[in-house]
Design a protein around this motif. Structure first.
Motif, mmCIF file in Angstrom:
data_model
loop_
_atom_site.group_PDB
_atom_site.id
_atom_site.type_symbol
_atom_site.label_atom_id
_atom_site.label_comp_id
_atom_site.label_asym_id
_atom_site.label_seq_id
_atom_site.Cartn_x
_atom_site.Cartn_y
_atom_site.Cartn_z
ATOM 1 N N TYR A 5 0.622 -1.630 -0.151
ATOM 2 C CA TYR A 5 -0.264 0.305 0.198
ATOM 3 C C TYR A 5 0.489 1.193 -0.447
ATOM 4 O O TYR A 5 0.418 2.368 -0.849
ATOM 5 C CB TYR A 5 -0.734 0.143 1.244
ATOM 6 C CG TYR A 5 -1.997 -1.064 1.364
ATOM 7 C CD1 TYR A 5 -2.943 -0.645 0.450
ATOM 8 C CD2 TYR A 5 -2.137 -1.827 2.295
ATOM 9 C CE1 TYR A 5 -3.994 -2.506 -0.056
ATOM 10 C CE2 TYR A 5 -3.024 -3.156 2.276
ATOM 11 C CZ TYR A 5 -3.601 -2.605 1.104
ATOM 12 O OH TYR A 5 -4.959 -4.290 0.646
ATOM 13 N N ALA A 9 0.612 4.018 -2.900
ATOM 14 C CA ALA A 9 1.096 5.935 -2.756
ATOM 15 C C ALA A 9 2.326 6.458 -3.662
ATOM 16 O O ALA A 9 1.885 7.636 -3.394
ATOM 17 C CB ALA A 9 0.740 6.019 -1.084
ATOM 18 N N LEU A 12 0.748 6.993 -6.713
ATOM 19 C CA LEU A 12 0.420 8.336 -6.909
ATOM 20 C C LEU A 12 1.044 9.504 -6.510
ATOM 21 O O LEU A 12 0.673 9.783 -6.710
ATOM 22 C CB LEU A 12 -1.169 7.890 -6.218
ATOM 23 C CG LEU A 12 -1.933 6.604 -6.334
ATOM 24 C CD1 LEU A 12 -2.747 5.573 -5.054
ATOM 25 C CD2 LEU A 12 -2.869 6.103 -7.622
ATOM 26 N N LEU A 13 1.434 9.502 -5.863
ATOM 27 C CA LEU A 13 2.690 10.473 -5.258
ATOM 28 C C LEU A 13 3.206 11.435 -6.379
ATOM 29 O O LEU A 13 3.325 12.566 -6.611
ATOM 30 C CB LEU A 13 3.279 10.188 -4.232
ATOM 31 C CG LEU A 13 2.888 10.513 -2.956
ATOM 32 C CD1 LEU A 13 3.205 10.859 -2.066
ATOM 33 C CD2 LEU A 13 2.096 12.409 -3.020
ATOM 34 N N THR A 42 -6.475 11.759 -6.769
ATOM 35 C CA THR A 42 -5.338 10.788 -5.869
ATOM 36 C C THR A 42 -5.412 10.930 -4.438
ATOM 37 O O THR A 42 -4.858 10.250 -3.990
ATOM 38 C CB THR A 42 -3.998 11.267 -6.519
ATOM 39 O OG1 THR A 42 -4.810 10.743 -8.756
ATOM 40 C CG2 THR A 42 -3.281 10.706 -6.558
ATOM 41 N N GLY A 43 -6.054 12.200 -4.430
ATOM 42 C CA GLY A 43 -5.388 11.855 -2.742
ATOM 43 C C GLY A 43 -6.586 11.314 -2.103
ATOM 44 O O GLY A 43 -5.877 10.665 -1.365
ATOM 45 N N THR A 45 -7.639 8.437 -2.870
ATOM 46 C CA THR A 45 -6.644 7.056 -3.902
ATOM 47 C C THR A 45 -6.273 7.181 -2.609
ATOM 48 O O THR A 45 -5.799 5.781 -1.480
ATOM 49 C CB THR A 45 -6.547 6.992 -4.973
ATOM 50 O OG1 THR A 45 -7.565 6.737 -5.463
ATOM 51 C CG2 THR A 45 -6.121 5.495 -4.864
ATOM 52 N N ILE A 46 -5.031 7.550 -2.195
ATOM 53 C CA ILE A 46 -4.088 7.837 -1.277
ATOM 54 C C ILE A 46 -4.141 7.660 -0.202
ATOM 55 O O ILE A 46 -3.908 6.538 0.910
ATOM 56 C CB ILE A 46 -2.824 9.308 -1.626
ATOM 57 C CG1 ILE A 46 -2.245 9.088 -2.814
ATOM 58 C CG2 ILE A 46 -2.135 9.279 -0.082
ATOM 59 C CD1 ILE A 46 -1.418 9.821 -3.591
ATOM 60 N N LEU A 49 -5.781 4.186 0.362
ATOM 61 C CA LEU A 49 -5.093 2.751 0.764
ATOM 62 C C LEU A 49 -4.239 3.270 2.107
ATOM 63 O O LEU A 49 -3.685 2.351 2.669
ATOM 64 C CB LEU A 49 -3.919 3.434 -0.246
ATOM 65 C CG LEU A 49 -4.246 3.230 -1.408
ATOM 66 C CD1 LEU A 49 -2.725 3.377 -2.856
ATOM 67 C CD2 LEU A 49 -3.978 1.779 -1.872
ATOM 68 N N LEU A 50 -4.188 4.494 2.672
ATOM 69 C CA LEU A 50 -3.798 4.454 4.114
ATOM 70 C C LEU A 50 -4.062 4.000 4.733
ATOM 71 O O LEU A 50 -3.446 3.165 5.611
ATOM 72 C CB LEU A 50 -2.411 5.815 4.099
ATOM 73 C CG LEU A 50 -1.300 6.830 3.083
ATOM 74 C CD1 LEU A 50 -1.172 7.684 3.464
ATOM 75 C CD2 LEU A 50 -0.320 5.202 2.984
#
Length: 94
Positions: A5, A9, A12-13, A42-43, A45-46, A49-50
Motif C-alpha cells: 500500500y 501511495a 500515486l504521488l 488521487t488524494g 485514493t492515497i 490506501l493509507l
C-alpha cells in the motif's frame, strides 16, 4: 501487505507531480481544472490506501470529505467559467 500500500501511495504521488506540471503550463483553465481534479481523485485514493494499510478508519472519513470538496470545486468551476452558447436565431431555432 502494508509495504504494498505504501508503494502504491508513492506511485500515486508521482502521478500528482506530473499533474502539477499541467497546472503550471496550462494552457487553458479547463486543463488546470482537470489537473486539480486529478489531485482530488488521487488524494482520495492515497488516503484510502493509507487507511487500509495502517488500519486507521479516520482516514476514510477524511477521504470522503476530500471527495466532496473535489466535486464542489468542479461544480464551482463550471458555473463560473462555462458560458452557454448564444442563441443565433429567433424563437423557433432549437
Amino acid at each position: 501487505m502494508t509495504e504494498f500500500y505504501g508503494a502504491l501511495a508513492v506511485l500515486l504521488l508521482l502521478s500528482i507531480t506530473a499533474g502539477l506540471g499541467r497546472i503550471l503550463r496550462g494552457p487553458t483553465p479547463a486543463d488546470r481544472m482537470l489537473a486539480a481534479q486529478l489531485f482530488g481523485t488521487t488524494g482520495v485514493t492515497i488516503l484510502l490506501l493509507l487507511a487500509h494499510g495502517l488500519h486507521m478508519s479516520a482516514l476514510q472519513d477524511v477521504a470522503l470529505v476530500f471527495a466532496l470538496l473535489a466535486a464542489l470545486a468542479a461544480i464551482a468551476f463550471v458555473r463560473r467559467v462555462w458560458q452557454p452558447p448564444a442563441a443565433k436565431g429567433g424563437k423557433g431555432d432549437h
